[in-house]
Design an enzyme around this catalytic site. Structure first.
Site, PDB file in Angstrom:
ATOM      1  CB  SER A 144     -10.514   2.053  -0.261  1.00 17.92           C
ATOM      2  OG  SER A 144      -9.349   1.351  -0.665  1.00 17.92           O
ATOM      3  CE1 TYR A 180     -12.732  -2.778   1.706  1.00 16.29           C
ATOM      4  CE2 TYR A 180     -11.059  -2.706  -0.005  1.00 16.29           C
ATOM      5  CZ  TYR A 180     -11.634  -2.178   1.126  1.00 16.29           C
ATOM      6  OH  TYR A 180     -11.109  -1.038   1.685  1.00 16.29           O
TER       7      TYR A 180
END
Length: 285
Positions: free
Chosen positions: A136, A149
């Site tokens: 990501s 996260y």
């Protein structure tokens, strides 16, 4: 690597979103595709597209071994692993229970790495293979209430970079996909965790802003097929890049991180969250 129509691909987290889109796209290109996830009922439609469906829990070692055993019995090889299973736990570092943080790492990091460990002997024997990890832009940037996260994505990128140098001599490539905001179930799951753990605590102002941002991401984020396109490129390139970046806001965010100091980026994040919250409130009214 062998011709595309003979290459075997395993895609984890394929019951929805990016994983589902990638499985469909690669099957359309002619790959032999195994789509894996815990919720196999949600993948029945993939069978009609010629995609094999597997039950797989990336945190269960027996489940991982069973899935690979099925593939090897049926195909005798595995050419590409797409580690896509993952989710986002949002909430203040102070308030997210450690058990939830561990679960985040178990799925996003340790599950992916354990599957890599099981796949590598197969690929080394073949003297070829490709491991594509869904990272990501969160591995390069940050924002409040997302530490657990983003910590997993920072970890996965560090592991992937080291792995790439370890396995290159065996003809194995390691590639990272770095999506920006994507229109999928991910944002809703992250928001649910955010409100559960920090919705009524000391961080309520930030929670309102980040929750609004997650809602906006779900509306304006790129379609999962945009990221599936990157995975297709990573799977089909003769010499793939080490990273593929795409999706809403991804390149802008990474450019800002490179150009701004830490304090400047902190201020930019705070400004964007505030503006985004006001924009979201106006849209609601």
């Amino acid at each position: 690597m062998r011709p595309i129509n003979q290459q075997v691909v395993l895609v984890t987290g394929a019951s929805s979103g990016i994983g589902e889109a990638a499985a469909i796209r690669l099957r359309q290109r002619g790959f032999i595709v195994y789509a894996a996830a815990r919720r196999t009922a949600r993948m029945r439609h993939l069978l009609g597209l010629g995609i094999h469906v597997l039950a797989l829990d990336v945190t269960d070692d027996a489940s991982l071994k069973q899935a690979l055993q099925v593939i090897m019995q049926q195909q005798k090889r595995l050419d590409i692993l797409i580690n896509n299973a993952g989710f986002g736990t949002y909430g203040a570092i102070e308030e997210v229970p450690l058990a939830d943080g561990r679960r985040q790492f178990d799925v996003n990091v340790f599950g992916a790495v354990r599957l890599i460990q099981l796949v590598l002997p197969i690929m080394r024997r073949q003297r070829s293979g490709r491991i594509i990890n869904t990272s990501s832009i969160a591995a390069k940037v940050y924002e409040p209430l997302s530490g657990w996260y983003m910590g997993t994505k920072h970890a996965l990128e560090g592991i992937s970079d080291s792995l790439r140098t370890e396995v290159a001599a065996f003809g194995i490539d390691v590639v990272m996909i770095e999506p920006g905001a994507t229109n999928s179930q991910w944002a809703g799951i992250a928001k649910q965790a955010l409100l559960r753990d920090s919705g009524s605590g000391a961080y309520q102002k930030l929670v309102r802003e980040v929750a609004a941002q997650l809602d906006l991401f779900a509306k304006v984020g790129s379609a999962p097929t945009t990221i599936a396109d990157l995975m297709e490129r990573a799977a089909t390139a003769r010499r793939p890049r080490t990273r593929y970046v795409g999706g809403f806001g991804s390149k802008t965010a990474l450019l800002a991180r490179r150009l701004l100091s830490d304090r400047q980026f902190d201020a930019a994040v705070a400004l964007i969250l505030g503006l985004g919250y006001r924009y979201y409130q106006r849209r609601k009214s």
